[in-house]
Write an enzyme that holds these catalytic residues in place. Sequence first.
Site, PDB file in Angstrom:
ATOM      1  N   GLU A 321       0.805  -1.222   0.000  1.00 29.25           N
ATOM      2  CA  GLU A 321       0.000   0.000   0.000  1.00 29.25           C
ATOM      3  C   GLU A 321       0.839   1.275   0.000  1.00 29.25           C
ATOM      4  O   GLU A 321       0.677   2.145   0.845  1.00 29.25           O
ATOM      5  CB  GLU A 321      -0.952  -0.010   1.204  1.00 29.25           C
ATOM      6  CG  GLU A 321      -1.907  -1.195   1.148  1.00 29.25           C
ATOM      7  CD  GLU A 321      -2.833  -1.305   2.346  1.00 29.25           C
ATOM      8  OE1 GLU A 321      -4.022  -1.538   2.112  1.00 29.25           O
ATOM      9  OE2 GLU A 321      -2.391  -1.178   3.490  1.00 29.25           O
TER      10      GLU A 321
HETATM   11  C1  TNX Z   1      -4.495  -4.257   4.543  1.00 25.73           C
HETATM   12  S1  TNX Z   1      -2.717  -6.554   4.262  1.00 25.73           S
HETATM   13  C2  TNX Z   1      -3.245  -4.023   5.088  1.00 25.73           C
HETATM   14  C3  TNX Z   1      -3.134  -3.751   6.538  1.00 25.73           C
HETATM   15  C4  TNX Z   1      -4.481  -3.666   7.201  1.00 25.73           C
HETATM   16  C5  TNX Z   1      -5.385  -4.747   6.679  1.00 25.73           C
HETATM   17  C6  TNX Z   1      -6.732  -4.768   7.352  1.00 25.73           C
HETATM   18  C7  TNX Z   1      -1.715  -5.489   4.081  1.00 25.73           C
HETATM   19  C8  TNX Z   1      -0.462  -5.911   3.532  1.00 25.73           C
HETATM   20  N1  TNX Z   1      -2.065  -4.230   4.413  1.00 25.73           N
HETATM   21  O1  TNX Z   1      -2.422  -2.549   6.731  1.00 25.73           O
HETATM   22  O2  TNX Z   1      -4.283  -3.809   8.581  1.00 25.73           O
HETATM   23  O3  TNX Z   1      -5.575  -4.557   5.303  1.00 25.73           O
HETATM   24  O4  TNX Z   1      -7.459  -5.894   6.985  1.00 25.73           O
END
Ligand code: TNX
Length: 510
Positions: A321
């Site tokens: 992200e």
């Molecule tokens: C996505 S999974 C994220 C996390 C959040 C999660 C909540 C991932 C690699 N990044 O930062 O906690 O979704 O479900």
Amino acid sequence: MRALALLALAACNEPGKGPRDDLEVPPLVPLPVVVEDGVGSYTLGGDTVLAASGEGAEEVATLLAEALRPATGLPLPVESGDAGGVVLRIEPGSGLPAEAYVLDVEADGVTIVAKDAAGLFYGAQTLRQLLSPWSYADTEQDVAWAIPVVHVEDAPRFAWRGFMLDVARHFFTVDEVERQVDLMAAHKLNRLHLHLTDDQGWRIEITSWPDLTAIGGATEVDGGAGGFYTQAEYAALVAYAAARHVTVVPEIDFPGHANAALASYAELNESGERADAYTGPGVISTPLWLDGPATYGFVADVWSEVAALTPGEWLHVGGDEAVGIDDEAYEDFVLFLQETVAAEGKTMLGWDEIGGVPLEPPFAAQHWYDERRARSAVELGGQLIASPAEHAYLDMVHDSRAEFGQTWAGPVNVEAAYAWEPVPSGVDEDDVLGVEGALWTEYVDSVERLDLMAWPRLAALAELSWSPDDQTTWPTFEDRLEWHGARLEVMGVGYYRSPEVHWVRAESVE
Ligand code: TNX
């Protein structure tokens, strides 16, 4: 033989029948490769000795004795050699694969043989499951400690059988994490991935950048006090886990999810001022200032200290992200991370986004979201860890009755956590290191919630990552999981009583 045992299990579901009535061997989770039951049993008693032979066997025997003494009230002395009611033997020349074991229970005693200490340890975990669920109690129980005659041959399907705990959104103490390590080990899980940093908190002491914990360690979601591990505490946790054949995999999540670092040091910010702390539950993913003069040096400093605390091979660099960072800057940064990790003598692991970068092997991508990027990681020669959110995200609601939890990939009930194939079509099994359940903790602020979200889904993922694919189906697992609920209950795990499972309560079994 197994077919007989499973038929017997099916009979257990009849109302009014005790779960063990027709059963020779108690249900095992994860299911071993071969289980041949026999007639009769061996009973642990006041004169039972645990005999350890071969380098490393004594540590395993000692842990087994320590685990069994509280409930049994038996002395269970550990002696070296081959003479005892329970013989634990490491034979490097046994021809068994890594982590495998052979367990034989006969009327006059038990023998576990393995090539390595990990295999012996897993044999000991199976032995514990052959006893009454009450063997997991921490106070003395009035139970006959009979172990049914059985022959077990066992080895894991995957080398990586993981659990990720996000200690950044909410902090969990060393004791709380060690308790999960014990539960993991009882299920033959062997990788504890700690998500140590995120927007809401920084949890590992970095001596060259002390404000990371002085400032970034003092926050968490919803304004709690947060917390962090000193390097000494972290090292003790790593050692505790290692003794139970669990390797700790540290994650420092960059270039996104960096707010706690930016809130700790002004020089990491383009504004020249420390960012405001963020303590909301929503995912914001504040990016690092990749053009900043201090940023790359800062990241290298962090990794050199974290690598020094890590005996294991893998360092998890995050990489998910990276909102607000353009592709070229992301690529340069991930390539820099790989070099940095390699310079520390380690191998890089990251979330599946890193599969979009032209990396050279060795590296691994943890598939959570985008199967296309996971496949591209394999095409580049990387390996995969399978954590697809719709099956392996333990922060998702279990079902529509849930009072808290994420929903974006859910619900994930225990059957959804169990009944899926970790090797994507067109990918070789060898390209998949294994499976990992991930517990993000935006809404998990206590051990009670941790237990409720992790279990029983983590037991399902443990079996998926250990047991042979062609011997495990949801109905056969559900039969064993019913009984396994009694074990979890005696262990004090506040697991979610999934309505699709006919849970056996501990009070109804001996
Ligand atoms: C996505 S999974 C994220 C996390 C959040 C999660 C909540 C991932 C690699 N990044 O930062 O906690 O979704 O479900």
